[in-house]
Design a protein around this motif. Sequence first.
Motif, PDB file in Angstrom:
ATOM      1  N   PHE A   1      -6.004   5.152 -13.311  1.00 55.17           N
ATOM      2  CA  PHE A   1      -4.768   5.381 -14.107  1.00 55.17           C
ATOM      3  C   PHE A   1      -3.806   4.135 -13.622  1.00 55.17           C
ATOM      4  O   PHE A   1      -3.669   3.657 -12.802  1.00 55.17           O
ATOM      5  N   LEU A   2      -2.657   3.954 -14.520  1.00 54.96           N
ATOM      6  CA  LEU A   2      -1.712   2.737 -14.237  1.00 54.96           C
ATOM      7  C   LEU A   2      -1.022   3.120 -13.136  1.00 54.96           C
ATOM      8  O   LEU A   2      -0.511   4.393 -12.883  1.00 54.96           O
ATOM      9  N   ASP A   3      -0.883   2.364 -12.288  1.00 58.20           N
ATOM     10  CA  ASP A   3       0.005   2.261 -11.001  1.00 58.20           C
ATOM     11  C   ASP A   3       1.003   1.519 -10.966  1.00 58.20           C
ATOM     12  O   ASP A   3       0.592   0.044 -10.836  1.00 58.20           O
ATOM     13  N   PRO A   4       2.399   1.744 -11.161  1.00 55.58           N
ATOM     14  CA  PRO A   4       3.269   0.749 -11.150  1.00 55.58           C
ATOM     15  C   PRO A   4       3.742   0.178  -9.752  1.00 55.58           C
ATOM     16  O   PRO A   4       4.613  -0.433  -9.310  1.00 55.58           O
ATOM     17  N   GLY A   5       2.891   0.405  -8.632  1.00 58.51           N
ATOM     18  CA  GLY A   5       3.145  -0.062  -7.145  1.00 58.51           C
ATOM     19  C   GLY A   5       3.600   1.232  -6.283  1.00 58.51           C
ATOM     20  O   GLY A   5       4.277   1.226  -5.422  1.00 58.51           O
ATOM     21  N   LEU A   6       3.004   2.665  -6.700  1.00 58.78           N
ATOM     22  CA  LEU A   6       3.356   3.634  -5.967  1.00 58.78           C
ATOM     23  C   LEU A   6       2.028   4.427  -5.344  1.00 58.78           C
ATOM     24  O   LEU A   6       2.302   5.760  -5.275  1.00 58.78           O
ATOM     25  N   PRO A   7       1.177   3.794  -4.792  1.00 63.33           N
ATOM     26  CA  PRO A   7      -0.119   4.538  -4.263  1.00 63.33           C
ATOM     27  C   PRO A   7       0.208   5.519  -3.278  1.00 63.33           C
ATOM     28  O   PRO A   7      -0.291   6.643  -3.377  1.00 63.33           O
ATOM     29  N   LEU A   8       0.887   5.348  -2.337  1.00 65.68           N
ATOM     30  CA  LEU A   8       1.091   6.325  -1.208  1.00 65.68           C
ATOM     31  C   LEU A   8       2.105   7.525  -1.629  1.00 65.68           C
ATOM     32  O   LEU A   8       2.016   8.514  -1.112  1.00 65.68           O
ATOM     33  N   ALA A   9       2.882   7.219  -2.575  1.00 67.26           N
ATOM     34  CA  ALA A   9       3.627   8.363  -2.966  1.00 67.26           C
ATOM     35  C   ALA A   9       2.839   9.225  -3.736  1.00 67.26           C
ATOM     36  O   ALA A   9       3.130  10.535  -3.599  1.00 67.26           O
ATOM     37  N   TYR A  10       1.867   8.798  -4.466  1.00 63.82           N
ATOM     38  CA  TYR A  10       0.916   9.953  -5.236  1.00 63.82           C
ATOM     39  C   TYR A  10       0.164  10.423  -4.152  1.00 63.82           C
ATOM     40  O   TYR A  10       0.119  11.881  -4.035  1.00 63.82           O
ATOM     41  N   ALA A  11      -0.293   9.790  -3.183  1.00 60.06           N
ATOM     42  CA  ALA A  11      -1.090  10.590  -1.878  1.00 60.06           C
ATOM     43  C   ALA A  11      -0.328  11.330  -1.259  1.00 60.06           C
ATOM     44  O   ALA A  11      -0.917  12.521  -0.845  1.00 60.06           O
ATOM     45  N   ALA A  12       0.891  11.234  -0.988  1.00 58.48           N
ATOM     46  CA  ALA A  12       1.841  12.082  -0.338  1.00 58.48           C
ATOM     47  C   ALA A  12       2.125  13.275  -0.851  1.00 58.48           C
ATOM     48  O   ALA A  12       1.784  14.501  -0.445  1.00 58.48           O
ATOM     49  N   SER A  13       2.147  13.267  -2.204  1.00 59.95           N
ATOM     50  CA  SER A  13       2.338  14.550  -3.214  1.00 59.95           C
ATOM     51  C   SER A  13       1.075  15.298  -3.254  1.00 59.95           C
ATOM     52  O   SER A  13       0.956  16.446  -3.334  1.00 59.95           O
ATOM     53  N   ALA A  14      -0.072  14.529  -3.391  1.00 61.74           N
ATOM     54  CA  ALA A  14      -1.139  15.271  -3.155  1.00 61.74           C
ATOM     55  C   ALA A  14      -1.622  15.919  -1.999  1.00 61.74           C
ATOM     56  O   ALA A  14      -2.266  16.975  -2.002  1.00 61.74           O
ATOM     57  N   LEU A  15      -1.343  15.424  -0.890  1.00 63.89           N
ATOM     58  CA  LEU A  15      -1.487  15.932   0.422  1.00 63.89           C
ATOM     59  C   LEU A  15      -0.883  17.049   0.594  1.00 63.89           C
ATOM     60  O   LEU A  15      -1.125  18.001   0.838  1.00 63.89           O
TER      61      LEU A  15
END
Length: 342
Positions: free
Chosen positions: A73-87
């Motif tokens: 999926f398109l990531d505008p440069g926030l990979p760890l922000a997604y990972a933090a919410s997933a965790l």
Amino acid sequence: MNTMPSSVTMEMVWPPAASRAGARALLAATCTAVCAATAAVRFLSLVGFTNDQYITLSGAQQMLFGDWPTRDFLDPGLPLAYAASALAQLVFGRNLFAEAMLTSGAFGLAAAITVIVAYRVSGSLAIAIVTAMFEVAIFPRGYSYPKVLLYAIAPLVIWWCQRRPDVTRLLALAAFVQLAFLFRHDHGAYIGLGAMVGVALAAEGLRVPRQLVRRVCTLAALLVLASMPYVAYLSVNGGVARYFVRGMAFNAAELAENGRGALPAFDPHAGLSTQGNSEAFLFYLFMLLPLVAAGVLVAIGRRPQCRESVACVAPLIAIALVVNNGFLRDQLYTRLADAVVP
């Protein structure tokens, strides 16, 4: 401006070990109370999330379904922000309560770290608490928690590296810059600039140009090294060039929609408490603070007893200048809170 004494001076003028232990215990208790109170205020005042928060929430949901940023999926440069919410959802359940706990806890932790940073610089616990209270009172939106937490941590990491800028500490500093970069790419750029300035001014810094160049080049090389795992990930998931072209297009579209526009103006017929005048006041305050501080450093920089203060404050000035330029745009009433830490 308060000076930051050298380690030798600190051993000479600080109180006995028992008093230092008491001061540390008081600081720890204060930080714990500030963290808990801030987290509680943020959690109890939460009535919902803004649309921007759902960018990370949707990315986190996709990660929990097995998708990966950029690859799926398109990531505008926030990979760890997604990972933090997933965790957070893995810990607290797949619901909005998890995001509330994440953001509230992050703001609480940022406030506690702000107390430590302000205490380190000022030597006054009262000043440190007031500093944290201002950060909490300006009340950044929930999705902005990395903008508060990362910039609160950054001075501590930079100062820790300045005390002994060997390869191990420089590598740790580079790793932290890369961590900030993965939360959002401009965070890495802004904190990286402050790290460069801090390393350049460590110890003899400006008095030994060869040492300055060597340390800066070493940090630059370590920053490249720290970025290699993510570069490798991008290279096998669409390509590095394609990723950054799409990211720049996304950023250009965001700037076109939320550019700074005209400078805010004061309404002479309204009081300072009105929103427009309050925004203008804070905008010019944020813009002028690093410039005034830079002027002070230039004035005192040649004094031997002030060199450590210069090394301590200069990285914060550098970060503040670029953060103000990057964050302070329309609409100001939401953007001002993002630039509060520097």
